[in-house]
Design a protein around this motif. Structure first.
Motif, PDB file in Angstrom:
ATOM      1  N   TRP A  29      45.893  27.361  25.858  1.00 44.48           N
ATOM      2  CA  TRP A  29      45.163  28.513  25.325  1.00 44.48           C
ATOM      3  C   TRP A  29      43.934  28.020  24.566  1.00 44.48           C
ATOM      4  N   THR A  30      42.749  28.365  25.023  1.00 43.18           N
ATOM      5  CA  THR A  30      41.513  27.934  24.380  1.00 43.18           C
ATOM      6  C   THR A  30      40.563  29.116  24.220  1.00 43.18           C
ATOM      7  N   GLY A  31      39.553  28.907  23.370  1.00 43.38           N
ATOM      8  CA  GLY A  31      38.528  29.921  23.182  1.00 43.38           C
ATOM      9  C   GLY A  31      38.889  30.990  22.179  1.00 43.38           C
ATOM     10  N   TRP A  32      39.929  30.773  21.388  1.00 44.54           N
ATOM     11  CA  TRP A  32      40.344  31.791  20.419  1.00 44.54           C
ATOM     12  C   TRP A  32      39.723  31.521  19.050  1.00 44.54           C
ATOM     13  N   ALA A  33      39.539  32.595  18.290  1.00 42.73           N
ATOM     14  CA  ALA A  33      38.920  32.489  16.966  1.00 42.73           C
ATOM     15  C   ALA A  33      39.758  31.593  16.063  1.00 42.73           C
ATOM     16  N   GLY A  34      39.099  30.615  15.428  1.00 41.20           N
ATOM     17  CA  GLY A  34      39.797  29.711  14.531  1.00 41.20           C
ATOM     18  C   GLY A  34      40.250  28.422  15.165  1.00 41.20           C
ATOM     19  N   GLU A  35      39.994  28.281  16.464  1.00 35.57           N
ATOM     20  CA  GLU A  35      40.516  27.141  17.214  1.00 35.57           C
ATOM     21  C   GLU A  35      39.991  25.798  16.719  1.00 35.57           C
ATOM     22  N   ASN A  36      38.767  25.768  16.231  1.00 31.44           N
ATOM     23  CA  ASN A  36      38.085  24.498  15.997  1.00 31.44           C
ATOM     24  C   ASN A  36      38.279  23.886  14.613  1.00 31.44           C
ATOM     25  N   SER A  37      39.173  24.404  13.823  1.00 35.16           N
ATOM     26  CA  SER A  37      39.435  23.799  12.508  1.00 35.16           C
ATOM     27  C   SER A  37      40.875  24.031  12.104  1.00 35.16           C
ATOM     28  N   LYS A  38      41.388  23.170  11.236  1.00 37.70           N
ATOM     29  CA  LYS A  38      42.749  23.323  10.747  1.00 37.70           C
ATOM     30  C   LYS A  38      42.906  24.627   9.978  1.00 37.70           C
ATOM     31  N   ALA A  39      41.878  24.949   9.179  1.00 45.53           N
ATOM     32  CA  ALA A  39      41.935  26.200   8.411  1.00 45.53           C
ATOM     33  C   ALA A  39      41.948  27.401   9.351  1.00 45.53           C
ATOM     34  N   GLY A  40      41.139  27.336  10.410  1.00 48.51           N
ATOM     35  CA  GLY A  40      41.102  28.430  11.375  1.00 48.51           C
ATOM     36  C   GLY A  40      42.403  28.573  12.124  1.00 48.51           C
ATOM     37  N   GLN A  41      43.011  27.446  12.495  1.00 48.31           N
ATOM     38  CA  GLN A  41      44.296  27.485  13.188  1.00 48.31           C
ATOM     39  C   GLN A  41      45.378  28.080  12.294  1.00 48.31           C
ATOM     40  N   ALA A  42      45.348  27.679  11.009  1.00 56.52           N
ATOM     41  CA  ALA A  42      46.338  28.199  10.061  1.00 56.52           C
ATOM     42  C   ALA A  42      46.156  29.700   9.869  1.00 56.52           C
ATOM     43  N   TRP A  43      44.887  30.149   9.820  1.00 55.99           N
ATOM     44  CA  TRP A  43      44.602  31.581   9.660  1.00 55.99           C
ATOM     45  C   TRP A  43      45.112  32.358  10.857  1.00 55.99           C
ATOM     46  N   ARG A  44      44.834  31.841  12.073  1.00 56.98           N
ATOM     47  CA  ARG A  44      45.242  32.557  13.276  1.00 56.98           C
ATOM     48  C   ARG A  44      46.771  32.643  13.367  1.00 56.98           C
ATOM     49  N   ALA A  45      47.440  31.538  13.051  1.00 55.38           N
ATOM     50  CA  ALA A  45      48.900  31.530  13.085  1.00 55.38           C
ATOM     51  C   ALA A  45      49.476  32.529  12.079  1.00 55.38           C
ATOM     52  N   ARG A  46      48.873  32.591  10.895  1.00 55.25           N
ATOM     53  CA  ARG A  46      49.371  33.521   9.876  1.00 55.25           C
ATOM     54  C   ARG A  46      49.179  34.969  10.319  1.00 55.25           C
ATOM     55  N   VAL A  47      48.018  35.279  10.921  1.00 58.00           N
ATOM     56  CA  VAL A  47      47.765  36.647  11.394  1.00 58.00           C
ATOM     57  C   VAL A  47      48.807  37.054  12.431  1.00 58.00           C
ATOM     58  N   ILE A  48      49.069  36.173  13.393  1.00 58.78           N
ATOM     59  CA  ILE A  48      50.042  36.484  14.447  1.00 58.78           C
ATOM     60  C   ILE A  48      51.436  36.646  13.849  1.00 58.78           C
ATOM     61  N   TYR A  49      51.803  35.739  12.966  1.00 54.09           N
ATOM     62  CA  TYR A  49      53.130  35.746  12.341  1.00 54.09           C
ATOM     63  C   TYR A  49      53.343  37.039  11.540  1.00 54.09           C
ATOM     64  N   GLU A  50      52.409  37.325  10.645  1.00 54.30           N
ATOM     65  CA  GLU A  50      52.570  38.493   9.772  1.00 54.30           C
ATOM     66  C   GLU A  50      52.458  39.798  10.544  1.00 54.30           C
ATOM     67  N   THR A  51      51.573  39.849  11.542  1.00 47.04           N
ATOM     68  CA  THR A  51      51.415  41.069  12.331  1.00 47.04           C
ATOM     69  C   THR A  51      52.682  41.390  13.108  1.00 47.04           C
ATOM     70  N   ASN A  52      53.262  40.377  13.748  1.00 48.14           N
ATOM     71  CA  ASN A  52      54.474  40.596  14.522  1.00 48.14           C
ATOM     72  C   ASN A  52      55.659  40.979  13.640  1.00 48.14           C
ATOM     73  N   LEU A  53      55.801  40.330  12.498  1.00 51.01           N
ATOM     74  CA  LEU A  53      56.907  40.665  11.603  1.00 51.01           C
ATOM     75  C   LEU A  53      56.758  42.073  11.046  1.00 51.01           C
ATOM     76  N   GLN A  54      55.542  42.425  10.621  1.00 51.32           N
ATOM     77  CA  GLN A  54      55.317  43.753  10.057  1.00 51.32           C
ATOM     78  C   GLN A  54      55.546  44.841  11.100  1.00 51.32           C
TER      79      GLN A  54
END
Length: 224
Positions: A29-54
């Motif tokens: 999976w490439t081309g997603w927002a936040g892909e190019n930095s550790k902070a961006g990857q952490a942000w994207r993972a948190r959004v997916i995690y929290e959105t799915n749980l909520q």
């Protein structure tokens, strides 16, 4: 599957981030927002995690409240004060009480967008009388209009309910027993062809050949 594991086993966001990084690498999976930095990857993972749980939690609440709607027929919209940048529409809906079967809920049942943490409480007739609440109807709710929004990626102009993000104008949990053909037909206009094909590929091993053909037709992709 990673979100389900975290929910069922009680694992942390940190554990999910590890799963997310592995899944992204495995799937290419490439081309997603936040892909190019550790902070961006952490942000994207948190959004997916929290959105799915909520969303999962609210879907469960919806089914629970529907099951007791004969005893607690009124639902009260509540805004979560923990949200640091609240949407004005959601603040305006806070505390409003409508019957559970008012069509307003079919579009405005939370979450109503990314980061939305609003929720719903159920009330009995006795609760409503005791608290002196005057229930309202959906057509009398504030911010009850549709607004035109431009989709940045495509330039497409779409009409959306005010205060509801694109793709969030539905009630999680309300469609648990809705036939798949009807559900996919309702999603057709909002989904891209690529997403529709991905959904069909996911469903194909689990449904009969006849049902698969009906689902493909519902999404406008005959033959899948």
């Amino acid at each position: 599957a990673a979100v389900v594991k975290s929910r069922e086993q009680g694992t942390t966001l940190a554990e999910f981030k590890k799963d997310f990084e592995r899944i992204v690498a495995d799937r290419g999976w490439t081309g997603w927002a936040g892909e190019n930095s550790k902070a961006g990857q952490a942000w994207r993972a948190r959004v997916i995690y929290e959105t799915n749980l909520q969303t999962s939690y609210q879907a469960g609440r919806h089914q629970q409240m529907q099951a007791i709607a004969n005893r607690r027929p009124y639902w009260r919209y509540r805004h979560n004060d923990a949200v640091t940048n609240p949407r004005p529409e959601h603040l305006a809906w806070d505390g409003k009480v409508l019957r559970h079967d008012d069509s307003w809920w079919s579009v405005h049942y939370p979450p109503n967008g990314w980061g939305c943490r609003c929720f719903v409480e159920s009330l009995s007739e006795r609760d409503v009388r005791r608290m002196g609440i005057d229930p309202t109807a959906g057509d009398a709710m504030p911010y009850n209009d549709t607004v035109e929004r431009v989709i940045p990626r495509t330039g497409e102009v779409v009409d959306l309910p005010d205060g509801v993000d694109r793709g969030w104008d539905y009630a999680p949990g309300a469609h648990a027993t809705t036939p798949l053909v009807d559900l996919l037909t309702s999603k057709k206009t909002a989904w891209t062809a690529g997403l529709s094909r991905a959904v069909l590929a996911f469903l194909k091993p689990a449904v009969s050949a006849d049902l698969f053909e009906a689902l493909a037709t519902a999404l406008g992709i005959p033959g899948g």
